[in-house]
Design an enzyme around this catalytic site. Structure first.
Site, mmCIF file in Angstrom:
data_model
loop_
_atom_site.group_PDB
_atom_site.id
_atom_site.type_symbol
_atom_site.label_atom_id
_atom_site.label_comp_id
_atom_site.label_asym_id
_atom_site.label_seq_id
_atom_site.Cartn_x
_atom_site.Cartn_y
_atom_site.Cartn_z
ATOM 1 C CB SER A 160 97.107 101.101 3.956
ATOM 2 O OG SER A 160 97.388 101.725 2.818
ATOM 3 C CE1 TYR A 183 100.017 107.045 0.768
ATOM 4 C CE2 TYR A 183 99.278 104.497 0.450
ATOM 5 C CZ TYR A 183 100.590 105.748 0.697
ATOM 6 O OH TYR A 183 101.535 105.005 2.475
ATOM 7 C CB THR A 209 99.586 108.965 3.928
ATOM 8 O OG1 THR A 209 98.647 108.594 4.723
ATOM 9 C CG2 THR A 209 100.721 109.175 3.990
ATOM 10 C CE LYS A 284 101.057 106.983 9.167
ATOM 11 N NZ LYS A 284 101.565 106.891 7.581
ATOM 12 C CB SER A 306 104.105 109.961 10.425
ATOM 13 O OG SER A 306 104.480 108.704 9.464
ATOM 14 C CG HIS A 308 105.263 106.798 5.034
ATOM 15 N ND1 HIS A 308 104.003 107.185 4.311
ATOM 16 C CD2 HIS A 308 105.159 105.034 4.496
ATOM 17 C CE1 HIS A 308 103.796 106.499 3.383
ATOM 18 N NE2 HIS A 308 103.987 105.322 3.689
ATOM 19 C CG ASP A 339 103.574 106.612 12.430
ATOM 20 O OD1 ASP A 339 104.660 106.992 12.209
ATOM 21 O OD2 ASP A 339 102.971 106.243 11.956
ATOM 22 N N GLY A 340 106.671 105.732 14.295
ATOM 23 C CA GLY A 340 107.884 105.885 13.709
ATOM 24 C C GLY A 340 109.098 104.893 15.266
ATOM 25 N N GLY A 341 109.928 103.887 15.542
ATOM 26 C CA GLY A 341 110.479 103.538 15.791
ATOM 27 C C GLY A 341 110.140 102.659 17.170
HETATM 28 C C1 LIG Z 1 104.931 97.884 4.943
HETATM 29 C C2 LIG Z 1 104.503 99.226 5.255
HETATM 30 C C3 LIG Z 1 103.080 99.512 4.415
HETATM 31 C C4 LIG Z 1 102.832 100.896 4.864
HETATM 32 N N1 LIG Z 1 101.369 101.221 4.204
HETATM 33 C C5 LIG Z 1 101.081 102.788 4.643
HETATM 34 C C6 LIG Z 1 100.104 103.531 3.694
HETATM 35 O O1 LIG Z 1 100.156 102.056 3.402
HETATM 36 N N2 LIG Z 1 100.131 104.748 4.178
HETATM 37 C C7 LIG Z 1 100.059 104.914 5.120
HETATM 38 O O2 LIG Z 1 99.808 106.338 5.681
HETATM 39 N N3 LIG Z 1 101.453 105.006 6.128
HETATM 40 C C8 LIG Z 1 102.091 103.726 5.654
HETATM 41 N N4 LIG Z 1 102.931 103.261 6.164
HETATM 42 C C9 LIG Z 1 103.444 103.464 7.481
HETATM 43 C C10 LIG Z 1 103.248 103.429 9.216
HETATM 44 O O3 LIG Z 1 101.533 104.098 8.969
HETATM 45 C C11 LIG Z 1 103.469 103.937 9.499
HETATM 46 O O4 LIG Z 1 103.870 105.638 9.400
HETATM 47 C C12 LIG Z 1 105.308 103.778 9.994
HETATM 48 O O5 LIG Z 1 105.249 102.047 9.633
HETATM 49 C C13 LIG Z 1 105.281 103.479 11.285
HETATM 50 O O6 LIG Z 1 106.886 102.952 12.425
HETATM 51 P P1 LIG Z 1 107.224 101.636 12.324
HETATM 52 O O7 LIG Z 1 107.325 100.606 10.863
HETATM 53 O O8 LIG Z 1 108.486 101.348 12.889
HETATM 54 O O9 LIG Z 1 106.265 101.008 13.810
HETATM 55 C C14 LIG Z 1 103.327 101.775 6.004
HETATM 56 C C15 LIG Z 1 104.282 101.053 6.943
HETATM 57 C C16 LIG Z 1 105.076 100.093 6.309
HETATM 58 C C17 LIG Z 1 106.443 99.118 6.870
#
Ligand SMILES: Cc1cc2nc3c(=O)[nH]c(=O)nc-3n(C[C@H](O)[C@H](O)[C@H](O)COP(=O)(O)O)c2cc1C
Length: 415
Positions: A160, A183, A209, A284, A306, A308, A339-341
């Site tokens: 990140s 970002y 992102t 992303k 994604s 997020h 990604d996600g879930g």
């Molecule tokens: C606590 C947290 C912080 C995150 N920080 C970022 C980030 O800094 N940049 C980003 O592109 N995505 C960020 N994400 C999103 C993740 O990259 C990813 O898309 C997401 O966690 C996937 O879903 P999942 O948690 O259900 O596996 C963050 C997610 C969480 C839970």
């Protein structure tokens, strides 16, 4: 997350009934009946909570173990989504509506999960998503512990921009450059300095992102974090959380008057960034066929589907459901990641069957990190990689390229 009173009362009554039942006791006790949630609130009983990574049977086993160790404010931040957490929930639930269509009587003695992306080889298609500030979950090692685990398991690690450890140090621990997430700030000068820094650090892959440029409504976070937050200023300059000045990737960049995320970001900005960045470029946060086409037109080398992790907009559309239209639009011109879930090896298999080239996890590895540091992250990866191999073998697929749409059915999807 928050249950209406009537539901939680009914639930408590039901649990009391289960606890008193000799039949339930014979079947392993109340815990056998409890569904564990994919968000912050798990229902594990104290005796269920794992005390070591080796005890974990699936990645959800790490959730409560981490919950007990991570500071409550940090936990609330990580576990929550936006609005009613609906998107957070559907991301995981979507996989439960996808069925497998296993093929039988095929040699499964050699399952090969190796993958090659942008010339780099990885033993598994499961990657670590960029998640901000790992030190919030495991102090002081944070991202270094994750990088060491990723190195041990040969795993692709995104970092990140809001990392709590500088990219140069993470790269050293990983033994190769991370794939750096960005970002984009609203100052081009600041943005260029950022690109120069990661290029100098040896990074060759950048992921921009794009799903969260105007802030978000983190309602559950605000409800569930501790009410008294003045103690946060012991570590942070503001009780509201870390400022860019506290993030090592902003070192040497004057962020005075600069927005860390540019709300005016558009495709012209993507063109400008694409011209300035010599390496591979991933976008992303794409969820529609229209944007997928634009990504390809504007020079993206890969797309990461994604939302997020349900932390940006309450779209209520799971990434697993968005994936097929993106894959169809892209028609193999660039790899599509998702990604996600994702909480199970079968989820990974389903995403691959729907056309993803690689599949990311966010919260599950943070649970592993919060619970046991490097060893926890390693075990999370080991479990998911093992479950994927099992699913592949039992579905009659030997290598990733064997997995396709014919291995899944999506009976209740509208499209
Ligand atoms: C606590 C947290 C912080 C995150 N920080 C970022 C980030 O800094 N940049 C980003 O592109 N995505 C960020 N994400 C999103 C993740 O990259 C990813 O898309 C997401 O966690 C996937 O879903 P999942 O948690 O259900 O596996 C963050 C997610 C969480 C839970």
């Amino acid at each position: 997350m928050r249950e209406p009173v009537s539901v939680s009362t009914a639930r408590r009554e039901f649990l009391k009934f289960l606890a008193a039942s000799p039949y339930v006791a014979a079947l392993g006790g109340v815990a056998t009946y409890l569904e564990r949630s994919a968000s912050a609130q798990t229902n594990q009983q104290p005796s269920d909570v794992i005390a070591s990574p080796a005890e974990a049977l699936d990645v959800l086993d790490f959730e409560e173990a981490a919950h007990r160790k991570v500071p409550p404010g940090h936990w609330a931040y990580m576990a929550s989504g936006v609005d009613d957490d609906g998107t957070l929930r559907v991301n995981s639930e979507a996989y439960k509506h996808i069925q497998l269509r296993p093929r039988r009587l095929r040699d499964a003695s050699n399952i090969d999960t190796r993958i090659s992306l942008f010339g780099a080889d990885f033993p598994s298609p499961i990657f670590l998503c960029p998640v901000s500030g790992h030190k919030a979950f495991f102090f002081p090692d944070g991202e270094l512990a994750v990088a060491r685990a990723a190195k041990a398991r040969g795993t692709l690690q995104f970092l990140s921009w809001n990392t709590s450890t500088a990219v140069e140090d993470v790269n050293k621990a990983l033994g190769r450059p991370v794939w750096q997430q960005l970002y984009a700030p609203d100052s081009w000068d600041a943005c260029q300095k950022m690109l120069q820094r990661i290029e100098a650090a040896g990074c060759t892959v950048l992921a921009l992102t794009v799903d969260n440029t105007t802030g978000r409504n983190s309602e559950t976070f605000l409800r569930t974090r501790p009410k008294e937050i003045t103690q946060c200023t012991a570590c942070h300059t503001s009780a509201a959380g870390p400022t860019p000045q506290e993030r090592p990737m902003y070192d040497g960049i004057n962020m005075t008057g600069v927005l860390a995320q540019n709300p005016a970001m558009d495709w012209a900005f993507v063109d400008r960034l694409r011209k300035s960045w010599k390496g591979k470029f991933i976008i992303k946060g794409i969820d529609t066929r229209e944007d997928a086409r634009l990504c390809v037109d504007h020079g993206a080398d890969a797309i990461l589907v994604s939302n997020h992790g349900g932390r940006s907009t309450e779209t209520l559309r799971a990434t697993a459901e968005a994936l097929p239209e993106v894959v169809a639009e892209v028609a193999n011109r660039v790899p599509v990641l998702v990604d996600g879930g994702v909480r199970r090896g079968t989820d990974v298999f389903k995403a691959l069957a729907l056309g993803a080239k690689a599949v990311g996890i966010g919260r599950p590895y943070i649970w592993g990190l919060g619970a046991f540091g490097q060893a926890g992250v390693e075990r999370v990866l080991e479990i998911l990689q093992g479950e994927l191999k099992l699913a592949m073998g039992n579905c009659g697929t030997q290598k990733l390229s064997d997995i396709n749409r014919a291995y899944v059915a999506t009976p209740d999807w509208k499209t």
